[in-house]
Design a protein around this motif. Sequence first.
Motif, PDB file in Angstrom:
ATOM      1  N   ALA A  23       0.832  -1.207   0.000  1.00 47.78           N
ATOM      2  CA  ALA A  23       0.000   0.000   0.000  1.00 47.78           C
ATOM      3  C   ALA A  23       0.863   1.253   0.000  1.00 47.78           C
ATOM      4  N   VAL A  24       1.958   1.240   0.748  1.00 47.04           N
ATOM      5  CA  VAL A  24       2.880   2.383   0.754  1.00 47.04           C
ATOM      6  C   VAL A  24       3.499   2.562  -0.631  1.00 47.04           C
ATOM      7  N   LEU A  27       1.378   4.244  -3.189  1.00 50.86           N
ATOM      8  CA  LEU A  27       1.301   5.702  -3.058  1.00 50.86           C
ATOM      9  C   LEU A  27       2.478   6.392  -3.736  1.00 50.86           C
ATOM     10  N   HIS A  29       5.843   5.578  -3.129  1.00 50.43           N
ATOM     11  CA  HIS A  29       7.049   5.631  -2.305  1.00 50.43           C
ATOM     12  C   HIS A  29       7.873   4.358  -2.476  1.00 50.43           C
ATOM     13  N   ASP A 365      -4.469   0.690   2.769  1.00 49.98           N
ATOM     14  CA  ASP A 365      -4.375   1.927   1.986  1.00 49.98           C
ATOM     15  C   ASP A 365      -4.559   3.162   2.879  1.00 49.98           C
ATOM     16  N   GLU A 366      -5.564   3.105   3.746  1.00 54.84           N
ATOM     17  CA  GLU A 366      -5.831   4.239   4.634  1.00 54.84           C
ATOM     18  C   GLU A 366      -4.698   4.439   5.628  1.00 54.84           C
ATOM     19  N   ALA A 369      -1.471   5.918   4.098  1.00 50.79           N
ATOM     20  CA  ALA A 369      -1.511   7.371   3.915  1.00 50.79           C
ATOM     21  C   ALA A 369      -1.226   8.105   5.214  1.00 50.79           C
ATOM     22  N   VAL A 372       2.552   7.893   5.989  1.00 49.47           N
ATOM     23  CA  VAL A 372       3.320   8.815   5.169  1.00 49.47           C
ATOM     24  C   VAL A 372       3.216  10.236   5.742  1.00 49.47           C
TER      25      VAL A 372
END
Length: 376
Positions: A23-24, A27, A29, A365-366, A369, A372
């Motif tokens: 998930a990171v 985004l 990254h 996912d949430e 974020a 990050v």
Amino acid sequence: MRVLFAGVPGIGHLFPLVPLARAVRALGHEVAVASMDGGEPVAAAGLPYLPLAPGVDWSTEVRAAGRTERPDLLRRVVETNAADREAFVPLAAHVNSLVADAAVELAARWRPDLVVYDYQFPVALLAASTLGVPAVQHDLGFVRTPRLRKLMLDEMAETFARHGVDPLPEPADTLDIAPPSMAGTERYGRLLRPVAYNGEGALPEPLAAPARRPRVAVTLGTVPPRTDGLTRIERVIDAAAGLDADFVLATGDLDLATLAALPDNVHAYGWVPWRALLDTCAAAVHHGGSGTALAALDAGIPQLALPDGSDRFINADAVRERGAGLSAGAEEIGPALLERLLTDTAPARAAREVSAEIAAMPGPDEVAARLVDLAG
């Protein structure tokens, strides 16, 4: 931004990190996973793997630390098959200290902006602290970790001080993957929905087809089969014979050659994607591993846990106390127990309740974020 994930070299420690790491990366990254010898299978998830202290074996060094530093703790670990977590984690801390120089050097070379680590691998917290970047602890199941973290950090105090980290740090946050109704009274940190990663690949065709009668998934996980022999699996097979259900043995590379011929309703498949298999099943029988139990809860099916050590008694107790399944010793396995697993409606109802609860937890996912933002 660079995010380093790190953990003990075992599937049960590293695979739970995979969904968040992906998930990171989604985004935009850069991510990597660091672990010691034995952690290499996580690379199959498509994540860059950074070997830490090659040649140092986790299990060997845990035992060596017990023999040379804390024989009193080693005795408790052996007597309980590592179920005494307050005896085990200080020995694990000694292994963390052993690889501290390598972890600090790896972090200095890779330069992460954030570190996410399995709670038994606080050497990653040390590495983050030397860089002045936040570290987030990733819990693995139903074990409540604040006291265990303190035991490990206290054991590593000299190591932290040697690297200029004093006083002992705390993680910037903790990710708790236990469904709230199963976490007991000790609540802390940030919730993260447990999402299973069991490797890639589809189910074999016979398992992908609709089941003609109730199907039960059976596994002993990745560690117990190598240490505990075939006693429990033999008892499950004997108990299954004659029941109006099909039993699928997802036993990995466990050698079943010494067993008698399997009953017609018991089928051995080796490695299969566990979470996908559960979606075709009415129930599960397993060793009590946290990821295995959480996957059955997510699938909303009742489960029978057969714990034998490590954190597996804690996991089995959590399932039993929530009413979402049964827990038993090897000597209790029999046709009546399996029949109850398949016919008692109360555990099935509770399992569906927990499944809905898991679905409502913040997903990778949430949480990615938010992490990050924490590092930014």
